[in-house]
Design an enzyme around this catalytic site. Structure first.
Site, PDB file in Angstrom:
ATOM      1  N   ASN A 331      10.003   5.609  -3.196  1.00  0.00           N
ATOM      2  CA  ASN A 331       9.468   6.743  -4.168  1.00  0.00           C
ATOM      3  C   ASN A 331       8.403   6.231  -5.332  1.00  0.00           C
ATOM      4  O   ASN A 331       8.248   6.375  -6.633  1.00  0.00           O
ATOM      5  CB  ASN A 331      10.209   7.430  -4.772  1.00  0.00           C
ATOM      6  CG  ASN A 331      10.026   9.001  -5.087  1.00  0.00           C
ATOM      7  OD1 ASN A 331       9.013   9.152  -4.657  1.00  0.00           O
ATOM      8  ND2 ASN A 331      11.707   9.753  -5.572  1.00  0.00           N
ATOM      9  N   HIS A 362      15.492  14.607 -11.614  1.00  0.00           N
ATOM     10  CA  HIS A 362      16.071  15.239 -10.623  1.00  0.00           C
ATOM     11  C   HIS A 362      16.937  15.920 -10.726  1.00  0.00           C
ATOM     12  O   HIS A 362      16.949  16.574  -9.722  1.00  0.00           O
ATOM     13  CB  HIS A 362      17.025  13.054 -10.081  1.00  0.00           C
ATOM     14  CG  HIS A 362      16.582  12.301  -9.465  1.00  0.00           C
ATOM     15  ND1 HIS A 362      14.975  11.638 -10.341  1.00  0.00           N
ATOM     16  CD2 HIS A 362      15.959  12.268  -8.247  1.00  0.00           C
ATOM     17  CE1 HIS A 362      14.896  10.669  -9.477  1.00  0.00           C
ATOM     18  NE2 HIS A 362      14.814  10.878  -8.257  1.00  0.00           N
TER      19      HIS A 362
END
Length: 496
Positions: A331, A362
């Protein structure tokens, strides 16, 4: 990623999987449509054939269409979040604008995540419109910090965008569903057709001279990435059902399986889980490349590089020999965003602050926080171990190879142990897993941090700053959109 591969914390509810299918189909259809449209966009709306205004309008309208197709009227949240923060950019004082944008963008994202999970449907799959909002939050905050830093610390200037440019940057069809995030200046260079020019100037060596006036084609790169997508999806669909992570907390499995085999099973189950991320991120990268976005100069052999906004390096992930190496290649764009807006600016314990921000970004499932809190200890322990032990293995190639094998195995186990709560989501199953391992890695990390000395973070940052200054002293060429990544700027203004 949440849209296509949402995983239940309880695997014994087939009705949930049935609910997942239509959204999965929607997502795949939209991404394939975006891929085909990207080729058309590059060929028929090329900057040499049409104006940036038309390219902005088409990219934005197509993005909204895909959002409405996948999420219905929930997609209006994208406009609300973008509208609120754009108003702040216009009316707030420059000194505080970036902070206000950060608070409002992250706050609105968190509000939507809380209502979706705890008000509407905890633990079940629903149209997770907060996935795209996570990427939009990154773009909003990155732009706000870029504008602030460009005005206050003599970095590369980022001009205030028009409303159309702002919406195009946040909601274009190439990245509306799965990102990745990117620099505003890089996106504008792509829209205006200037992305290739400065990259040509950065190439070195006579072998690259012949490419200076030729616009590189992304065809081969896109084909390669689509092949990677196909392989990743096939592996995930065929292997993930054989090694479900939930079996790691099954009482019969724990009681009847030797611990070493439990460790091996955990590694295989996580190895089978990662291809879904490889599929989504590589497909998203291919879509951007097909549209002509992502060119990053040339390799030494003269072949074009299309990794400007790539989100992962698969081989470096699977063969990572340190916790940091894994995180640096996983990521990637999110890691860069966290570094820019948090790590380089936080005056106190930036490592912990960065992991906590990542957890908030998140979502609100407890498993996310367990994973990132564990990640803080893992990072500190890995840093201490590397600084104190690694020098003893650098004396010979054989010793270095032994060290690499050991650290690879240790890294894979540590990563698997850390991310189990991220997959299980709930507190109960996550703590059950840790108890089955007797919290052994938590305890080992604590002992390593207490026993092995490591330089304070501000001294490490000072050394990194000096190394960066020495490297920058000999570099020339374009630094397009790199204001926010300039350590001189960020370290000088840590208080901001």
């Amino acid at each position: 990623i949440k849209i296509l591969f949402y995983q239940q914390s309880v695997s014994s509810q087939p009705s949930h999987a049935a609910l997942q299918l239509p959204q999965s189909v929607n997502f795949v259809v939209c991404q394939l449509f975006a891929l085909l449209t990207a080729f058309w966009f590059r060929l028929y709306l090329h900057p040499s054939k049409t104006s940036p205004f038309i390219r902005h309008v088409v990219a934005t309208l197509l993005g909204f269409y895909l959002a409405l197709f996948c999420f219905g009227w929930y997609a209006l949240h994208f406009l609300v979040q973008s509208g609120l923060t754009y108003s702040i950019m216009i009316f707030a004082e420059l000194e505080h604008m970036h902070k206000l944008c950060f608070i409002v963008a992250l706050g609105y994202l968190s509000f939507c995540q809380i209502t979706r999970v705890y008000v509407f449907d905890y633990g079940m799959y629903s149209a997770d419109f907060t996935g795209p909002m996570m990427v939009i939050t990154q773009k909003i905050t990155s732009l706000a910090f870029e504008i602030h830093d460009g005005e206050t610390c003599m970095c590369v200037l980022v001009k205030m965008p028009s409303l159309l440019e702002y919406l195009s940057y946040n909601c274009n069809f190439m990245g509306i569903l799965a990102g990745p995030t990117c620099s505003y200046n890089d996106y504008m260079a792509f829209i205006e057709g200037t992305a290739y020019q400065p990259r040509h100037l950065e190439t070195n060596g006579k072998e690259n001279g012949k490419y200076k006036h030729t616009e590189p084609s992304p065809k081969n790169n896109v084909i390669s990435k689509l092949c990677t997508c196909a392989i990743s999806l096939a592996i995930f669909l065929s292997v993930s059902k054989i090694f479900p992570v939930e079996r790691s907390i099954d009482d019969k499995f724990i009681a009847s399986t030797p611990f070493i085999l439990q460790v091996l099973y955990l590694y295989l189950s996580m190895l089978a889980t990662r291809p879904k991320y490889y599929f989504i991120w590589t497909l998203s990268d291919a879509i951007n490349n097909a549209a002509g976005f992502g060119f990053n100069g040339y390799n030494k052999d003269g072949s074009p590089r299309w990794d400007l906004i790539s989100n992962l390096r698969i081989l470096d992930i699977e063969f990572a020999t340190s916790f940091k190496m894994f995180l640096d290649n996983w990521n990637i764009q999110t890691a860069l965003w966290l570094k820019r807006v948090c790590y380089e600016r936080c005056p106190i314990n930036p490592t912990a602050a960065t992991f906590l921000l990542s957890a908030m970004w998140h979502g609100v499932y407890p498993g996310y926080y367990l994973t990132f809190l564990t990640g803080i200890g893992m990072t500190m322990a890995a840093r201490a171990l590397r600084h104190n032990i690694r020098p003893y293995f650098l004396g010979s190639t054989t010793h270095k190879s032994v060290y690499d094998v050991i650290t690879w195995a240790g890294t894979q186990v540590a990563i698997c142990y850390t991310v189990v709560p991220f997959v299980l989501l709930a507190v109960g199953p996550s703590l059950k897993f840790y108890r089955s391992w007797y919290y052994c890695i938590h305890i080992a990390c604590l002992l390593l941090v207490l026993a092995l000395p490591v330089k304070p973070w501000h001294l490490r940052a000072k050394e990194e700053q000096q190394q960066q200054n020495s490297l920058q002293g000999g570099l020339t060429g374009d630094h397009n959109s790199q204001c926010i990544t300039d350590n001189n700027c960020n370290q000088k203004h840590k208080a901001t």
